[in-house]
Design a protein around this motif. Structure first.
Motif, PDB file in Angstrom:
ATOM      1  N   PRO A 349       0.705  -1.255   0.071  1.00  0.00           N
ATOM      2  CA  PRO A 349      -0.014  -0.027   0.067  1.00  0.00           C
ATOM      3  C   PRO A 349       0.811   1.208   0.009  1.00  0.00           C
ATOM      4  N   GLU A 350       0.389   2.162  -0.590  1.00  0.00           N
ATOM      5  CA  GLU A 350       0.939   3.629  -0.708  1.00  0.00           C
ATOM      6  C   GLU A 350       1.526   4.120   0.643  1.00  0.00           C
ATOM      7  N   ALA A 351       0.781   3.798   1.808  1.00  0.00           N
ATOM      8  CA  ALA A 351       1.078   4.549   3.201  1.00  0.00           C
ATOM      9  C   ALA A 351       2.128   3.599   3.647  1.00  0.00           C
ATOM     10  N   GLU A 352       2.427   2.201   3.277  1.00  0.00           N
ATOM     11  CA  GLU A 352       3.537   1.556   3.820  1.00  0.00           C
ATOM     12  C   GLU A 352       4.832   1.813   3.058  1.00  0.00           C
ATOM     13  N   GLN A 353       4.757   2.097   1.474  1.00  0.00           N
ATOM     14  CA  GLN A 353       5.809   2.587   0.985  1.00  0.00           C
ATOM     15  C   GLN A 353       6.485   3.723   1.377  1.00  0.00           C
ATOM     16  N   GLN A 354       5.483   4.777   1.787  1.00  0.00           N
ATOM     17  CA  GLN A 354       5.980   6.276   2.133  1.00  0.00           C
ATOM     18  C   GLN A 354       6.605   5.925   3.754  1.00  0.00           C
ATOM     19  N   ALA A 355       5.991   5.213   4.391  1.00  0.00           N
ATOM     20  CA  ALA A 355       6.739   4.675   5.692  1.00  0.00           C
ATOM     21  C   ALA A 355       7.874   4.096   5.507  1.00  0.00           C
TER      22      ALA A 355
END
Length: 469
Positions: A349-355
């Motif tokens: 997910p995008e949030a995981e990549q951003q993290a």
């Protein structure tokens, strides 16, 4: 008529049910207040008329799974870095997982791609870069750099150079090294050699090795390691594969059998035949042990081994370090960075990549890089880390590392020193090492061995290129 009445009844029942559900949702009796709270405390107090105020349910931190190949003492440092990040980032939690060697970790990632059970972030050795790009399984870190307006001007240009393709930074360098010549300063003195003036060329290495070979000791031993061959090419400004070392277009041919290759292997063969060097095989651990036991006077090894070598020699002899040698009169060149970098997987997910990106930025900070450097011996990728007092103190204790810094900065960035790129690099290294063994044992002459090896690598490149077209 009956049908009309039925519709009216159903509409009334639906309306009553909606009111009932809304009332239950706002009652707070089930403890689920996530979507019923306001961010305005005054409004909340006015709305419920109660002394008790409702609080928003805490959000779960975003979990980042980081696969790496740092075992032993290096693994302990990795664990500490992750723990330090987690302690200061309540919204993100990094779980670092050791996955064995670089090859083992990469194979596990390949197996996990369809099931999406793999990591958010993975450490991949430099020669796996072409595969990672061709896999279409990653989000280039350049995307995050651009979105964040993240300043990379403080990162080492000659390290970033390896991981840039088409002016895009696909991954962030993490553990970075280059090779240096290690020599025994005490043996140099005993042999009448100047320990402050180590050999710089192939010819000077040969002369020094012959002078050091006496009293049951041998002048040198260099492991049969494909990485060293790649470095000796780059140090002559020679490209390892065609098409700009695989950087202007996908490589289609190996250039192992070029003049640079034949000259290098011929030099090593003659050095062995003169008995001024020992053939201890492919493992750098074996040459390292021989060096620390004072059985040999010179060896090649990674800067990542520097701290262990210097500590191992304490009380026995003084370790000197020098630039990688090159043929006399060779073109300008330099060293190619070794080690590994960090890649963000795009099936998360995008949030995981951003993290994962937030963690990468943390690892690149000067203080973090200083901590990483002094505990491992790998280069800081951030130039500002050298301003940290801990790094200055470390250079006092290990002045030999200055050679590595100077060698990195003296390298002129070009396709040769950026490093070769091909999807079959691990296999190519094995082929190169096999060819060198054939030469050293007398099974083939240098030109024949490198011709055969070059053809074998070219064939593997062709097969690989067909699979990714």
């Amino acid at each position: 008529m009956k049908a009309s009445r039925f519709k009216i009844v159903m509409l009334l029942a639906t309306a009553i049910l909606m009111v009932f559900v809304a009332a239950c949702g706002n009652s707070g009796s089930n403890g689920n207040t996530e979507n019923t709270q306001t961010n305005d405390p005054a409004a909340a107090e006015e709305g419920n008329g109660s002394e008790e105020t409702q609080t928003e349910a805490p959000k779960e931190p975003v979990k980042v799974i980081w696969w790496h190949s740092m075992g032993g003492e290096l693994g302990k440092v990795v664990t500490q870095l992750a723990n330090d990040f987690n302690a200061t980032h309540s919204d993100i939690q990094v779980e670092e997982v050791f996955q064995g060697t670089y090859d083992e970790s990469l194979n596990k990632m390949k197996a996990s791609m369809d099931a999406k059970s793999g990591p958010s972030l993975i450490q991949v050795y430099e020669i796996g870069s072409k595969f990672m790009i061709d896999s279409k399984a990653v989000t280039p870190v350049q995307n995050f750099i651009d979105a964040d307006s993240y300043d990379i001007s403080n990162l080492e240009e000659n390290i970033l150079g390896y991981y840039k393709f088409d002016n895009q930074l696909y991954s962030m360098p993490f553990n970075t090294s280059n090779p240096v010549l290690y020599y025994n300063k005490d043996m140099f003195k005993d042999a009448g050699l100047d320990p402050a003036n180590p050999p710089k060329t192939y010819e000077e290495v040969t002369n020094a090795a012959k002078a050091l070979t006496k009293d049951g000791k041998t002048g040198a031993s260099f492991a049969i390691y494909g990485w060293f061959m790649e470095q000796l090419f780059a140090n002559q400004g020679a490209e390892y594969v065609n098409n700009g070392n695989g950087r202007t277009a996908s490589a289609t041919e190996s250039q192992l059998n070029s003049e640079a290759g034949v000259q290098t292997v011929t030099w090593l063969k003659e050095l062995l035949d003169s008995k001024a060097a020992l053939n201890l095989g492919r493992k750098t651990d074996d040459t390292k042990k021989a060096f620390l036991a004072e059985q040999i006077g010179m060896t090649l090894d990674s800067t990542g081994s520097l701290r262990g070598i210097v500590d191992g020699a304490k009380g026995k002899f003084e370790v000197g370090t020098a630039f990688l040698p090159r043929p006399a009169g060779a073109s300008d060149g330099g060293v190619v960075v070794g080690g590994a970098s960090l890649w963000i997987l795009n099936n998360k997910p995008e949030a995981e990549q951003q993290a994962a990106w937030e963690f990468i930025k943390y690892l690149a900070e000067p203080k973090t890089q200083a901590q990483w450097h002094i505990n491992t011996g790998y280069f800081p990728i951030n130039k500002q880390a050298y301003d940290e007092q801990s790094v200055k103190d470390n250079l006092v204790n290990y002045p030999q590392f200055q050679t590595a810094i100077d060698q990195l900065h003296a390298t002129k960035l070009s396709p040769a020193t950026q490093g070769a790129v091909m999807g079959v690099f691990p296999e190519a290294r094995q082929i190169v090492e096999g060819a060198m063994e054939e030469v050293f044992t007398g099974a083939k002459d240098p030109a024949k061995a490198l011709d055969d090896a070059s053809k074998a690598i070219t064939d593997k490149i062709a097969t690989y290129n067909k699979t990714v077209q």
